[in-house]
Structure formats: C-alpha cells, structure tokens
Write a protein that holds these residues in place. Structure first.
Motif, PDB file in Angstrom:
ATOM      1  N   ILE A   1     -12.269 -42.256  99.725  1.00 16.13           N
ATOM      2  CA  ILE A   1     -13.689 -42.534  99.893  1.00 16.13           C
ATOM      3  C   ILE A   1     -13.878 -43.749 100.789  1.00 16.13           C
ATOM      4  O   ILE A   1     -13.222 -44.772 100.620  1.00 16.13           O
ATOM      5  CB  ILE A   1     -14.334 -42.801  98.515  1.00 16.13           C
ATOM      6  N   ASN A   2     -14.823 -43.648 101.734  1.00 17.93           N
ATOM      7  CA  ASN A   2     -15.220 -44.779 102.558  1.00 17.93           C
ATOM      8  C   ASN A   2     -16.654 -45.145 102.190  1.00 17.93           C
ATOM      9  O   ASN A   2     -17.545 -44.301 102.246  1.00 17.93           O
ATOM     10  CB  ASN A   2     -15.127 -44.404 104.036  1.00 17.93           C
ATOM     11  N   VAL A   3     -16.872 -46.396 101.778  1.00 19.18           N
ATOM     12  CA  VAL A   3     -18.216 -46.900 101.489  1.00 19.18           C
ATOM     13  C   VAL A   3     -18.684 -47.659 102.723  1.00 19.18           C
ATOM     14  O   VAL A   3     -17.999 -48.570 103.194  1.00 19.18           O
ATOM     15  CB  VAL A   3     -18.223 -47.813 100.242  1.00 19.18           C
ATOM     16  N   VAL A   4     -19.843 -47.255 103.243  1.00 13.27           N
ATOM     17  CA  VAL A   4     -20.391 -47.864 104.455  1.00 13.27           C
ATOM     18  C   VAL A   4     -21.827 -48.305 104.210  1.00 13.27           C
ATOM     19  O   VAL A   4     -22.475 -47.873 103.257  1.00 13.27           O
ATOM     20  CB  VAL A   4     -20.325 -46.891 105.659  1.00 13.27           C
TER      21      VAL A   4
ATOM     22  N   SER B   1     -25.844 -54.857 102.516  1.00 15.21           N
ATOM     23  CA  SER B   1     -26.259 -53.727 101.667  1.00 15.21           C
ATOM     24  C   SER B   1     -25.568 -53.731 100.302  1.00 15.21           C
ATOM     25  O   SER B   1     -26.006 -53.017  99.406  1.00 15.21           O
ATOM     26  CB  SER B   1     -26.001 -52.394 102.382  1.00 15.21           C
ATOM     27  N   GLY B   2     -24.518 -54.501 100.159  1.00 16.89           N
ATOM     28  CA  GLY B   2     -23.814 -54.543  98.880  1.00 16.89           C
ATOM     29  C   GLY B   2     -22.619 -53.609  98.815  1.00 16.89           C
ATOM     30  O   GLY B   2     -22.144 -53.262  97.744  1.00 16.89           O
ATOM     31  N   LYS B   3     -22.100 -53.219  99.982  1.00 12.39           N
ATOM     32  CA  LYS B   3     -21.025 -52.234  99.989  1.00 12.39           C
ATOM     33  C   LYS B   3     -19.737 -52.748  99.351  1.00 12.39           C
ATOM     34  O   LYS B   3     -19.050 -51.978  98.688  1.00 12.39           O
ATOM     35  CB  LYS B   3     -20.782 -51.659 101.375  1.00 12.39           C
ATOM     36  N   SER B   4     -19.402 -54.020  99.499  1.00 12.03           N
ATOM     37  CA  SER B   4     -18.167 -54.526  98.891  1.00 12.03           C
ATOM     38  C   SER B   4     -18.260 -54.509  97.369  1.00 12.03           C
ATOM     39  O   SER B   4     -17.327 -54.072  96.691  1.00 12.03           O
ATOM     40  CB  SER B   4     -17.851 -55.937  99.380  1.00 12.03           C
ATOM     41  N   THR B   5     -19.367 -54.968  96.845  1.00 13.74           N
ATOM     42  CA  THR B   5     -19.561 -54.946  95.390  1.00 13.74           C
ATOM     43  C   THR B   5     -19.530 -53.515  94.874  1.00 13.74           C
ATOM     44  O   THR B   5     -18.823 -53.202  93.900  1.00 13.74           O
ATOM     45  CB  THR B   5     -20.901 -55.614  95.021  1.00 13.74           C
TER      46      THR B   5
ATOM     47  N   LEU C   1     -16.769 -48.822  92.334  1.00 10.06           N
ATOM     48  CA  LEU C   1     -16.374 -47.425  92.464  1.00 10.06           C
ATOM     49  C   LEU C   1     -14.873 -47.268  92.292  1.00 10.06           C
ATOM     50  O   LEU C   1     -14.411 -46.382  91.564  1.00 10.06           O
ATOM     51  CB  LEU C   1     -16.830 -46.883  93.830  1.00 10.06           C
ATOM     52  N   ALA C   2     -14.098 -48.125  92.933  1.00 10.22           N
ATOM     53  CA  ALA C   2     -12.635 -48.060  92.801  1.00 10.22           C
ATOM     54  C   ALA C   2     -12.214 -48.273  91.351  1.00 10.22           C
ATOM     55  O   ALA C   2     -11.334 -47.569  90.843  1.00 10.22           O
ATOM     56  CB  ALA C   2     -11.981 -49.096  93.713  1.00 10.22           C
TER      57      ALA C   2
ATOM     58  N   LEU D   1     -13.065 -45.136  89.289  1.00  9.60           N
ATOM     59  CA  LEU D   1     -12.184 -44.001  89.564  1.00  9.60           C
ATOM     60  C   LEU D   1     -10.703 -44.330  89.384  1.00  9.60           C
ATOM     61  O   LEU D   1      -9.849 -43.456  89.520  1.00  9.60           O
ATOM     62  CB  LEU D   1     -12.430 -43.485  90.981  1.00  9.60           C
ATOM     63  N   ASN D   2     -10.423 -45.608  89.122  1.00  9.67           N
ATOM     64  CA  ASN D   2      -9.053 -46.070  88.906  1.00  9.67           C
ATOM     65  C   ASN D   2      -8.169 -45.790  90.125  1.00  9.67           C
ATOM     66  O   ASN D   2      -7.075 -45.241  90.001  1.00  9.67           O
ATOM     67  CB  ASN D   2      -8.464 -45.458  87.632  1.00  9.67           C
ATOM     68  N   VAL D   3      -8.681 -46.166  91.299  1.00 11.71           N
ATOM     69  CA  VAL D   3      -7.932 -46.047  92.544  1.00 11.71           C
ATOM     70  C   VAL D   3      -7.970 -47.404  93.248  1.00 11.71           C
ATOM     71  O   VAL D   3      -8.834 -48.234  92.962  1.00 11.71           O
ATOM     72  CB  VAL D   3      -8.499 -44.936  93.470  1.00 11.71           C
ATOM     73  N   PRO D   4      -7.053 -47.651  94.188  1.00 11.08           N
ATOM     74  CA  PRO D   4      -7.042 -48.936  94.887  1.00 11.08           C
ATOM     75  C   PRO D   4      -8.297 -49.152  95.742  1.00 11.08           C
ATOM     76  O   PRO D   4      -8.853 -48.213  96.303  1.00 11.08           O
ATOM     77  CB  PRO D   4      -5.799 -48.841  95.778  1.00 11.08           C
ATOM     78  N   TYR D   5      -8.688 -50.420  95.805  1.00 14.00           N
ATOM     79  CA  TYR D   5      -9.795 -50.875  96.655  1.00 14.00           C
ATOM     80  C   TYR D   5      -9.177 -51.492  97.905  1.00 14.00           C
ATOM     81  O   TYR D   5      -8.298 -52.350  97.820  1.00 14.00           O
ATOM     82  CB  TYR D   5     -10.627 -51.918  95.894  1.00 14.00           C
TER      83      TYR D   5
END
Length: 187
Positions: free
Chosen positions: A3-6, A11-15, A20-21, A24-28
């Motif tokens: 997944i790519n968050v843009v 906009s708050g994409k890092s937070t 989300l990571a 979903l228990n996946v790396p950020y």
C-alpha cells in the motif's frame, strides 16, 4: 498488502500510514527517511530509487509506503496493489501544515534519525523551501494528478481508496480487519 499512502504535505499521511501499518501488522516505510540526508541534502534519484527498491524487497509479504515522490512511481508502483489518497480540503490541509511547522520549530525534533534535520520558524515561514509554501504550491496539482491516475488504464492494477476527510479516513481504517488481504481493501 502493498500500500502507498499519498496526499499533499500536511494531509496527515505519515500519521495515517503508521496507523495503517500497525493495523495490518506490516512494515511502515517512509520515503522521506530514504530521501533526506544530513544538512537537508536530497539523495540523487538513482540512489533514491535503489533505496526504495531495497526497502520494498526486504518486505516481500507487504508494507505500507508513506509518501508521494512522483518521480519514483516506476519503482514504487510496480508492486503497489492499493493506493490510499488522503484528499482533504485546502483549508484543512494548510492548517495542518502550519500547525505541524510550528510544533516542529518549537520542539526542534530531528525529523529523520541521523540527519540532524530540524525545522525552524525561519525555514518554515520565510524560506523558498518552506513546507507551507510547498503545500500552497502543490495542493491543486496533486489533486489533478491523483484524479487523473484513478482513471488511467496504466494504473488499473491499483485499487484506489480516495478518502476526503479525517473522519472518513478513521472509519475506513477501523473497518479493516488486521491481516486483511489487499484484494478486499476497496473503497
């Protein structure tokens, strides 16, 4: 789960991407961390793209990638199956960018470990490299670009999730079951 968050700066994409990571228990993976070097020097594109490819390859089962860097699309969107676009209104995005700039200038927190890069009031408010100026300059063009991407057949392999408000983003995030397959991550 690739997944790519843009979204426009502020906009708050890092937070959101971190949340989300974790959900979903996946790396950020933060693109800014891969790009920025000490003294606000950017990584040359060829090396930056190598770093992105290596970070993504290190997590073959999935990841959440945080950041735009449109020139890196050939590398990062090769394997992306879901793109989450935080498309908040201009006023809200600008407010969040200003608030973040003030907080960072006051706290003087290092933005990316080992870089020494910190934001100052001068840099944030009175510089051509100002994140606030960048938000003002890119909000409209980012909207046009991502709207076009959603209709572009070249990106038909990507499920676009278009979130227009923080409450919609929270609801979507809460609707996800930890460990859910990306094929079910549709708007």
């Amino acid at each position: 789960m690739k997944i790519n968050v843009v979204g426009t700066s502020g906009s708050g994409k890092s937070t959101f991407a971190r949340q989300l990571a974790a959900r979903l228990n996946v790396p950020y993976i933060e693109l800014d961390t891969l790009y920025w070097q000490p003294h606000w020097q950017g990584t040359p594109d060829a090396r930056f793209f190598e770093k992105i490819a290596a970070a993504l390859a290190a997590c073959p089962d999935g990841w959440v990638l945080d950041g735009n860097y449109n020139r890196s699309r050939p590398v990062k969107w090769r394997e992306v199956d879901t793109l989450v676009w935080l498309d908040y209104g201009f006023t809200r995005t600008l407010y969040q960018a200003v608030k973040r700039a003030v907080q960072r200038a006051v706290t003087q927190q290092e933005l990316w470990p080992g870089t020494g890069n910190r934001e100052s009031f001068r840099q944030s408010f009175f510089s051509r490299e100002s994140i606030i100026w960048w938000t003002l300059k890119t909000w409209r063009s980012n909207r046009a670009r991502y709207l076009a991407d959603m209709a572009n057949p070249a990106y038909s392999h990507i499920a676009f999730v278009h979130l227009r408000s923080p409450s919609q983003a929270r609801a979507w995030l809460q609707s996800l079951t930890p460990g859910v397959a990306c094929s079910t991550l549709k708007e």
